[in-house]
Design a protein around this motif. Sequence first.
Motif, PDB file in Angstrom:
ATOM      1  N   PHE A 143       0.887  -1.239  -0.072  1.00 37.74           N
ATOM      2  CA  PHE A 143      -0.021  -0.008  -0.036  1.00 37.74           C
ATOM      3  C   PHE A 143       0.998   1.090  -0.160  1.00 37.74           C
ATOM      4  CE2 PHE A 143      -2.186   3.478   2.498  1.00 37.74           C
ATOM      5  CZ  PHE A 143      -3.307   3.626   1.545  1.00 37.74           C
ATOM      6  N   ARG A 144       0.455   2.126  -0.845  1.00 40.54           N
ATOM      7  CA  ARG A 144       1.013   3.646  -0.886  1.00 40.54           C
ATOM      8  C   ARG A 144       0.144   4.669  -0.644  1.00 40.54           C
ATOM      9  NH1 ARG A 144       3.615   3.361  -6.807  1.00 40.54           N
ATOM     10  NH2 ARG A 144       1.605   2.909  -6.854  1.00 40.54           N
ATOM     11  N   PHE A 145       0.563   5.859  -0.046  1.00 36.80           N
ATOM     12  CA  PHE A 145      -0.769   6.850   0.109  1.00 36.80           C
ATOM     13  C   PHE A 145      -0.828   7.385  -1.309  1.00 36.80           C
ATOM     14  CE2 PHE A 145       0.420   6.224   4.542  1.00 36.80           C
ATOM     15  CZ  PHE A 145      -1.075   6.417   5.176  1.00 36.80           C
ATOM     16  N   ASN A 146       0.182   7.344  -2.046  1.00 40.26           N
ATOM     17  CA  ASN A 146      -0.226   7.675  -3.455  1.00 40.26           C
ATOM     18  C   ASN A 146      -1.206   7.089  -4.161  1.00 40.26           C
ATOM     19  OD1 ASN A 146       0.719   9.853  -5.442  1.00 40.26           O
ATOM     20  ND2 ASN A 146       1.730   8.302  -6.461  1.00 40.26           N
ATOM     21  N   ASP A 147      -1.313   5.840  -3.780  1.00 34.13           N
ATOM     22  CA  ASP A 147      -2.772   5.021  -4.429  1.00 34.13           C
ATOM     23  C   ASP A 147      -3.813   5.794  -4.272  1.00 34.13           C
ATOM     24  OD1 ASP A 147      -0.602   3.331  -5.479  1.00 34.13           O
ATOM     25  OD2 ASP A 147      -0.828   1.853  -3.680  1.00 34.13           O
ATOM     26  N   LEU A 148      -3.842   6.242  -2.954  1.00 35.64           N
ATOM     27  CA  LEU A 148      -5.393   6.972  -2.604  1.00 35.64           C
ATOM     28  C   LEU A 148      -5.447   8.047  -3.739  1.00 35.64           C
ATOM     29  CD1 LEU A 148      -5.108   7.083   1.302  1.00 35.64           C
ATOM     30  CD2 LEU A 148      -6.434   5.510  -0.325  1.00 35.64           C
ATOM     31  N   ARG A 149      -4.442   8.684  -4.236  1.00 41.35           N
ATOM     32  CA  ARG A 149      -4.743   9.946  -4.983  1.00 41.35           C
ATOM     33  C   ARG A 149      -5.189   9.434  -6.366  1.00 41.35           C
ATOM     34  NH1 ARG A 149      -0.597  14.689  -5.015  1.00 41.35           N
ATOM     35  NH2 ARG A 149      -1.672  16.355  -6.328  1.00 41.35           N
ATOM     36  N   HIS A 150      -4.719   8.457  -6.763  1.00 39.16           N
ATOM     37  CA  HIS A 150      -5.279   7.605  -8.022  1.00 39.16           C
ATOM     38  C   HIS A 150      -6.413   7.195  -7.866  1.00 39.16           C
ATOM     39  CE1 HIS A 150      -1.178   7.056 -10.434  1.00 39.16           C
ATOM     40  NE2 HIS A 150      -0.616   7.131  -9.213  1.00 39.16           N
ATOM     41  N   THR A 151      -6.834   6.662  -6.657  1.00 39.63           N
ATOM     42  CA  THR A 151      -8.327   6.225  -6.722  1.00 39.63           C
ATOM     43  C   THR A 151      -9.035   7.272  -6.541  1.00 39.63           C
ATOM     44  OG1 THR A 151      -7.258   3.929  -5.570  1.00 39.63           O
ATOM     45  CG2 THR A 151      -9.727   4.602  -5.325  1.00 39.63           C
ATOM     46  N   GLY A 152      -8.845   8.324  -5.581  1.00 39.33           N
ATOM     47  CA  GLY A 152      -9.575   9.294  -5.453  1.00 39.33           C
ATOM     48  C   GLY A 152      -9.863  10.268  -6.698  1.00 39.33           C
ATOM     49  N   ASN A 153      -8.907  10.371  -7.650  1.00 39.97           N
ATOM     50  CA  ASN A 153      -9.288  10.971  -8.924  1.00 39.97           C
ATOM     51  C   ASN A 153      -9.873  10.253  -9.741  1.00 39.97           C
ATOM     52  OD1 ASN A 153      -7.489  13.767  -9.247  1.00 39.97           O
ATOM     53  ND2 ASN A 153      -6.202  12.622  -8.052  1.00 39.97           N
TER      54      ASN A 153
END
Length: 79
Positions: free
Chosen positions: A5-15
Amino acid sequence: MPDNFRFNDLRHTGNTLAADTGAKLKDLMVRAGQSSERAQLIYQHSTAKHQRKLAQGIDAEVRQQLRESADERRRTMDA
């Protein structure tokens, strides 16, 4: 939490989720704090579900225009 898990993945998912709701590019840029379209497009992904939704919307629009055109032809012929 998964090891990969990477917090950057949240940015991709959120966008991606925001884009799927119909958010415009500028809205997505503001939400992500980005100043360039290129940066935003890195974090925005297309999904098969969204592609189906787009195809259904196009199909509905074409069918509506065909109905309106047929109605107009009938009105013209009846006049």
